[in-house]
Design a protein around this motif. Structure first.
Motif, PDB file in Angstrom:
ATOM      1  N   ASN A  36       0.823  -1.216   0.000  1.00  0.00           N
ATOM      2  CA  ASN A  36       0.000   0.000   0.000  1.00  0.00           C
ATOM      3  C   ASN A  36       0.851   1.257   0.000  1.00  0.00           C
ATOM      4  N   SER A  37       1.927   1.266   0.790  1.00  0.00           N
ATOM      5  CA  SER A  37       2.762   2.469   0.842  1.00  0.00           C
ATOM      6  C   SER A  37       3.475   2.694  -0.485  1.00  0.00           C
ATOM      7  N   VAL A  38       3.872   1.621  -1.140  1.00  0.00           N
ATOM      8  CA  VAL A  38       4.559   1.732  -2.428  1.00  0.00           C
ATOM      9  C   VAL A  38       3.623   2.308  -3.494  1.00  0.00           C
ATOM     10  N   LEU A  39       2.391   1.808  -3.529  1.00  0.00           N
ATOM     11  CA  LEU A  39       1.430   2.310  -4.516  1.00  0.00           C
ATOM     12  C   LEU A  39       1.084   3.762  -4.241  1.00  0.00           C
ATOM     13  N   GLU A  40       0.955   4.135  -2.971  1.00  0.00           N
ATOM     14  CA  GLU A  40       0.664   5.526  -2.622  1.00  0.00           C
ATOM     15  C   GLU A  40       1.845   6.428  -2.972  1.00  0.00           C
ATOM     16  N   ALA A  41       3.048   5.959  -2.701  1.00  0.00           N
ATOM     17  CA  ALA A  41       4.237   6.781  -2.923  1.00  0.00           C
ATOM     18  C   ALA A  41       4.498   7.048  -4.395  1.00  0.00           C
ATOM     19  N   THR A  42       4.062   6.131  -5.253  1.00  0.00           N
ATOM     20  CA  THR A  42       4.359   6.259  -6.679  1.00  0.00           C
ATOM     21  C   THR A  42       3.138   6.572  -7.537  1.00  0.00           C
ATOM     22  N   ASN A  43       1.956   6.566  -6.908  1.00  0.00           N
ATOM     23  CA  ASN A  43       0.708   6.862  -7.630  1.00  0.00           C
ATOM     24  C   ASN A  43       0.453   5.859  -8.763  1.00  0.00           C
ATOM     25  N   LYS A  44       0.788   4.595  -8.499  1.00  0.00           N
ATOM     26  CA  LYS A  44       0.581   3.541  -9.484  1.00  0.00           C
ATOM     27  C   LYS A  44      -0.580   2.652  -9.069  1.00  0.00           C
ATOM     28  N   GLY A  45      -1.090   1.902 -10.038  1.00  0.00           N
ATOM     29  CA  GLY A  45      -2.235   1.048  -9.755  1.00  0.00           C
ATOM     30  C   GLY A  45      -1.852  -0.352  -9.325  1.00  0.00           C
ATOM     31  N   THR A  46      -0.722  -0.850  -9.844  1.00  0.00           N
ATOM     32  CA  THR A  46      -0.279  -2.202  -9.513  1.00  0.00           C
ATOM     33  C   THR A  46       1.222  -2.188  -9.247  1.00  0.00           C
ATOM     34  N   ILE A  47       1.689  -3.191  -8.523  1.00  0.00           N
ATOM     35  CA  ILE A  47       3.106  -3.288  -8.196  1.00  0.00           C
ATOM     36  C   ILE A  47       3.960  -3.437  -9.450  1.00  0.00           C
ATOM     37  N   ASP A  48       3.433  -4.114 -10.468  1.00  0.00           N
ATOM     38  CA  ASP A  48       4.199  -4.304 -11.702  1.00  0.00           C
ATOM     39  C   ASP A  48       4.557  -2.974 -12.371  1.00  0.00           C
ATOM     40  N   GLN A  49       3.799  -1.925 -12.066  1.00  0.00           N
ATOM     41  CA  GLN A  49       4.056  -0.620 -12.673  1.00  0.00           C
ATOM     42  C   GLN A  49       5.058   0.215 -11.870  1.00  0.00           C
ATOM     43  N   VAL A  50       5.453  -0.270 -10.707  1.00  0.00           N
ATOM     44  CA  VAL A  50       6.262   0.524  -9.785  1.00  0.00           C
ATOM     45  C   VAL A  50       7.755   0.359 -10.059  1.00  0.00           C
ATOM     46  N   ASP A  51       8.469   1.462 -10.079  1.00  0.00           N
ATOM     47  CA  ASP A  51       9.933   1.462 -10.045  1.00  0.00           C
ATOM     48  C   ASP A  51      10.321   1.687  -8.587  1.00  0.00           C
ATOM     49  N   PRO A  52      10.826   0.669  -7.878  1.00  0.00           N
ATOM     50  CA  PRO A  52      11.085   0.802  -6.431  1.00  0.00           C
ATOM     51  C   PRO A  52      12.076   1.903  -6.071  1.00  0.00           C
ATOM     52  N   ARG A  53      12.912   2.302  -7.030  1.00  0.00           N
ATOM     53  CA  ARG A  53      13.882   3.359  -6.749  1.00  0.00           C
ATOM     54  C   ARG A  53      13.195   4.685  -6.451  1.00  0.00           C
ATOM     55  N   THR A  54      11.963   4.827  -6.900  1.00  0.00           N
ATOM     56  CA  THR A  54      11.267   6.113  -6.788  1.00  0.00           C
ATOM     57  C   THR A  54      10.377   6.209  -5.552  1.00  0.00           C
ATOM     58  N   VAL A  55      10.478   5.231  -4.652  1.00  0.00           N
ATOM     59  CA  VAL A  55       9.688   5.268  -3.417  1.00  0.00           C
ATOM     60  C   VAL A  55      10.430   6.132  -2.399  1.00  0.00           C
ATOM     61  N   SER A  56       9.807   7.219  -1.988  1.00  0.00           N
ATOM     62  CA  SER A  56      10.427   8.148  -1.043  1.00  0.00           C
ATOM     63  C   SER A  56      10.648   7.490   0.309  1.00  0.00           C
TER      64      SER A  56
END
Length: 319
Positions: free
Chosen positions: A235-255
């Motif tokens: 949940n924190s990753v999706l909120e931090a990156t404004n993405k819909g699914t984990i597959d869309q997330v670049d973990p480097r961009t999580v504050s």
């Protein structure tokens, strides 16, 4: 006389009407002002959100991570076996990959760690069995489960239900006895029993599985292996990156504001990053090789392309 009275009455009536009109105008003006303020607030929030999730800002967060750690990181999470050992598996894989690509971050004790996730778990529990801080944390946890927490609350705790069956039964039985007699529980022995049981596997439906672990183990592993553990949640990753699914997330961009750090006081750049995808499963964010160790054909610009940013050509110093 009557005409005078009528004129007077009309004057006062008109005055009342004017007052009502004035009050209505003031009310309407205040409403308009509130609406304007609301719209301005929404506009500012939209601008802040646009800036927060802009390619430039996300790129800045990613580059800050790389500069702070001296390590280059992959642009996605990696899954591991969902067998109850995922937390240890992620730490093992993250640490091994880190010191493989950045041998300057290795420590002499690393060579004694297991060559497999299963052996690594056994090695970590061997250290935790001899670690008074970890054992005392377990004692405190079990004592709380028995003496200090409401039964209804206890039944909602995921960490309680992932305990070995024998220990969960022991806790419930002791709670029941405490209603009629003085509690005489050897919590230190409970901690030793748990450590021994949790270190190994069990067979369920012909499959080798492990008891899931929690924050006590994260704290202990961080301290004993001199690691900083950066732990994210889905949940924190999706909120931090404004993405819909984990597959869309670049973990480097999580504050860092969305990350729980274990070992935050340790003077180390040995960092392992993992994500709790659900109650009992983790993914790992792996390091990637430094530029000088990669294929010469590697395209650094395209590596950041998902954020539509041109690469600035900067390279991290050797660790």
């Amino acid at each position: 006389m009557n005409e005078s009275i009528c004129a007077c009455a009309q004057y006062y009536l008109r005055g009342g009407e004017v007052s009502r009109e004035k009050a209505e105008k003031e009310r309407k003006s205040k409403e308009d002002e509130k609406e304007a303020q609301r719209k301005e607030k929404e506009r500012k929030l939209a601008e802040e959100k646009k800036k927060q999730f802009s390619p430039e800002n996300l790129r800045a967060i990613g580059k800050a991570l790389e500069n702070d750690t001296g390590v280059l990181w992959s642009d996605s999470f990696t899954d591991v076996d969902d067998d109850g050992n995922c937390q240890m598996h992620c730490v093992w894989l993250g640490l091994r990959t880190l010191i493989l690509h950045y041998p300057g971050l290795s420590e002499p004790s690393d060579k004694d760690l297991g060559e497999t996730p299963e052996a690594f778990r056994e090695d970590c529990f061997r250290m935790m069995a001899a670690d008074n801080v970890y054992q005392q944390e377990l004692v405190s946890t079990f004592k709380t489960y028995v003496e200090d927490i409401d039964g209804a609350v206890l039944k909602t705790l995921e960490d309680f239900f992932t305990l070995p069956d024998f220990l969960r039964s022991r806790i419930l039985e002791t709670r029941k006895k405490s209603l009629t007699q003085e509690i005489k529980a050897d919590y230190a022995q409970w901690a030793r029993d748990y450590t021994k049981s949790a270190s190994g596997h069990r067979i369920v439906n012909g499959r080798k599985v492990y008891y899931p672990l929690g924050v006590s183990e994260l704290r202990a592993i961080s301290r004993l292996l001199n690691l900083q553990l950066h732990v994210m949640t889905k949940n924190s990753v999706l909120e931090a990156t404004n993405k819909g699914t984990i597959d869309q997330v670049d973990p480097r961009t999580v504050s860092r504001n969305y990350i729980q750090v274990f070992g935050i006081g340790l003077p180390t750049k040995r960092v392992v990053r993992l994500m709790n995808i659900d109650e009992n499963h983790y993914h790992i964010h792996l390091p990637r090789p430094p530029k000088q160790a990669r294929d010469p054909a590697f395209d650094e610009i395209n590596y950041w392309k998902p954020m539509d940013c041109a690469d600035d050509g900067d390279e991290l110093p050797e660790v």
